[in-house]
Motif scaffolding. Structure first.
Motif, mmCIF file in Angstrom:
data_model
loop_
_atom_site.group_PDB
_atom_site.id
_atom_site.type_symbol
_atom_site.label_atom_id
_atom_site.label_comp_id
_atom_site.label_asym_id
_atom_site.label_seq_id
_atom_site.Cartn_x
_atom_site.Cartn_y
_atom_site.Cartn_z
ATOM 1 N N ARG A 1 -5.464 -5.943 6.257
ATOM 2 C CA ARG A 1 -5.780 -4.538 5.969
ATOM 3 C C ARG A 1 -7.074 -4.125 6.675
ATOM 4 O O ARG A 1 -7.154 -3.033 7.247
ATOM 5 C CB ARG A 1 -5.892 -4.337 4.460
ATOM 6 C CG ARG A 1 -6.067 -2.886 4.060
ATOM 7 C CD ARG A 1 -6.014 -2.681 2.553
ATOM 8 N NE ARG A 1 -4.624 -2.821 2.136
ATOM 9 C CZ ARG A 1 -4.204 -3.645 1.185
ATOM 10 N NH1 ARG A 1 -5.055 -4.386 0.527
ATOM 11 N NH2 ARG A 1 -2.943 -3.694 0.847
ATOM 12 N N TYR A 2 -8.064 -4.991 6.672
ATOM 13 C CA TYR A 2 -9.322 -4.712 7.373
ATOM 14 C C TYR A 2 -9.072 -4.509 8.865
ATOM 15 O O TYR A 2 -9.564 -3.546 9.464
ATOM 16 C CB TYR A 2 -10.323 -5.860 7.144
ATOM 17 C CG TYR A 2 -11.538 -5.768 8.021
ATOM 18 C CD1 TYR A 2 -12.576 -4.891 7.708
ATOM 19 C CD2 TYR A 2 -11.664 -6.547 9.174
ATOM 20 C CE1 TYR A 2 -13.695 -4.784 8.523
ATOM 21 C CE2 TYR A 2 -12.776 -6.442 9.988
ATOM 22 C CZ TYR A 2 -13.788 -5.561 9.662
ATOM 23 O OH TYR A 2 -14.888 -5.460 10.475
ATOM 24 N N SER A 3 -8.289 -5.405 9.472
ATOM 25 C CA SER A 3 -7.991 -5.282 10.897
ATOM 26 C C SER A 3 -7.215 -4.005 11.206
ATOM 27 O O SER A 3 -7.451 -3.366 12.227
ATOM 28 C CB SER A 3 -7.190 -6.493 11.394
ATOM 29 O OG SER A 3 -8.014 -7.617 11.526
ATOM 30 N N LEU A 4 -6.286 -3.650 10.333
ATOM 31 C CA LEU A 4 -5.530 -2.408 10.534
ATOM 32 C C LEU A 4 -6.460 -1.201 10.523
ATOM 33 O O LEU A 4 -6.363 -0.317 11.384
ATOM 34 C CB LEU A 4 -4.464 -2.253 9.453
ATOM 35 C CG LEU A 4 -3.207 -3.087 9.619
ATOM 36 C CD1 LEU A 4 -2.361 -3.045 8.349
ATOM 37 C CD2 LEU A 4 -2.399 -2.606 10.808
ATOM 38 N N GLN A 5 -7.370 -1.161 9.553
ATOM 39 C CA GLN A 5 -8.304 -0.039 9.463
ATOM 40 C C GLN A 5 -9.221 0.006 10.678
ATOM 41 O O GLN A 5 -9.508 1.081 11.206
ATOM 42 C CB GLN A 5 -9.119 -0.134 8.183
ATOM 43 C CG GLN A 5 -8.308 0.139 6.934
ATOM 44 C CD GLN A 5 -9.079 -0.157 5.660
ATOM 45 O OE1 GLN A 5 -10.145 -0.755 5.676
ATOM 46 N NE2 GLN A 5 -8.519 0.257 4.533
ATOM 47 N N LYS A 6 -9.646 -1.147 11.120
ATOM 48 C CA LYS A 6 -10.559 -1.229 12.261
ATOM 49 C C LYS A 6 -9.904 -0.751 13.553
ATOM 50 O O LYS A 6 -10.566 -0.196 14.422
ATOM 51 C CB LYS A 6 -11.042 -2.677 12.409
ATOM 52 C CG LYS A 6 -12.109 -2.870 13.445
ATOM 53 C CD LYS A 6 -12.607 -4.299 13.440
ATOM 54 C CE LYS A 6 -13.649 -4.505 14.511
ATOM 55 N NZ LYS A 6 -14.123 -5.891 14.558
ATOM 56 N N ASN A 7 -8.586 -0.946 13.674
ATOM 57 C CA ASN A 7 -7.888 -0.628 14.914
ATOM 58 C C ASN A 7 -7.082 0.661 14.874
ATOM 59 O O ASN A 7 -6.441 1.014 15.863
ATOM 60 C CB ASN A 7 -6.962 -1.786 15.289
ATOM 61 C CG ASN A 7 -7.729 -2.996 15.735
ATOM 62 O OD1 ASN A 7 -8.334 -2.995 16.792
ATOM 63 N ND2 ASN A 7 -7.723 -4.045 14.924
ATOM 64 N N THR A 8 -7.106 1.362 13.777
ATOM 65 C CA THR A 8 -6.288 2.561 13.622
ATOM 66 C C THR A 8 -6.509 3.563 14.760
ATOM 67 O O THR A 8 -5.553 4.140 15.278
ATOM 68 C CB THR A 8 -6.576 3.245 12.266
ATOM 69 O OG1 THR A 8 -6.210 2.339 11.231
ATOM 70 C CG2 THR A 8 -5.808 4.532 12.103
ATOM 71 N N LEU B 1 -5.909 -8.669 14.852
ATOM 72 C CA LEU B 1 -4.881 -7.980 14.070
ATOM 73 C C LEU B 1 -3.539 -8.694 14.206
ATOM 74 O O LEU B 1 -2.865 -8.969 13.213
ATOM 75 C CB LEU B 1 -4.756 -6.532 14.543
ATOM 76 C CG LEU B 1 -3.586 -5.723 13.988
ATOM 77 C CD1 LEU B 1 -3.715 -5.529 12.488
ATOM 78 C CD2 LEU B 1 -3.505 -4.382 14.696
ATOM 79 N N SER C 1 -10.307 -7.416 18.929
ATOM 80 C CA SER C 1 -9.977 -6.854 17.627
ATOM 81 C C SER C 1 -8.459 -6.731 17.460
ATOM 82 O O SER C 1 -7.915 -7.025 16.388
ATOM 83 C CB SER C 1 -10.650 -5.485 17.480
ATOM 84 O OG SER C 1 -10.463 -4.979 16.196
ATOM 85 N N GLU D 1 -5.630 -8.855 2.656
ATOM 86 C CA GLU D 1 -6.869 -8.066 2.688
ATOM 87 C C GLU D 1 -7.507 -8.131 4.078
ATOM 88 O O GLU D 1 -8.002 -7.123 4.583
ATOM 89 C CB GLU D 1 -7.850 -8.531 1.611
ATOM 90 C CG GLU D 1 -7.456 -8.095 0.227
ATOM 91 C CD GLU D 1 -7.284 -6.587 0.102
ATOM 92 O OE1 GLU D 1 -8.132 -5.811 0.581
ATOM 93 O OE2 GLU D 1 -6.258 -6.176 -0.486
#
Length: 105
Positions: free
Chosen positions: A23-30, A54, A50, A20
């Motif tokens: 997943r937060y880091s992925l969304q933040k860095n997309t 990730l 950031s 989880e």
């Protein structure tokens, strides 16, 4: 539930929490990906931190899966970890020999 099953269930829950966070880091860095040389040169310090988070979270997830989940499953199946990974198709004989060789060095 046996003690070993309970430990594996606890480790699975801990891994789920790390996923989880990943997943937060992925969304933040997309929005930062794909990283081009120009984009990389213009990253702010906050963006660099950031991306570092990730990478760290990804590494933690992989380590936890290898060190706790796969070993726990193999233990429950009463099989050594290399045999388990090979049987599941997660490693090949060549990569296993290479890993063993690197461990000796």
């Amino acid at each position: 539930m046996t003690k070993e099953q309970s430990i594996l269930a606890s480790n699975l829950q801990a891994c789920s929490q790390r996923i989880e966070n990943l997943r937060y880091s992925l969304q933040k860095n997309t929005a930062l990906f794909p990283l081009t040389p120009a984009r990389l040169a213009s990253l702010t310090e906050v963006q660099e931190e950031s991306i570092d988070a990730l990478i760290l979270r990804y590494s933690q997830c992989v380590s936890m899966m290898q060190d706790q989940l796969f070993r726990g499953i193999a233990y429950l199946e009463q099989e050594d970890i290399s045999g388990y990974l090979q049987r599941k198709g997660l490693v090949t004989i060549d990569s296993e020999k290479s890993a063993k060789g690197s461990l000796k060095n």
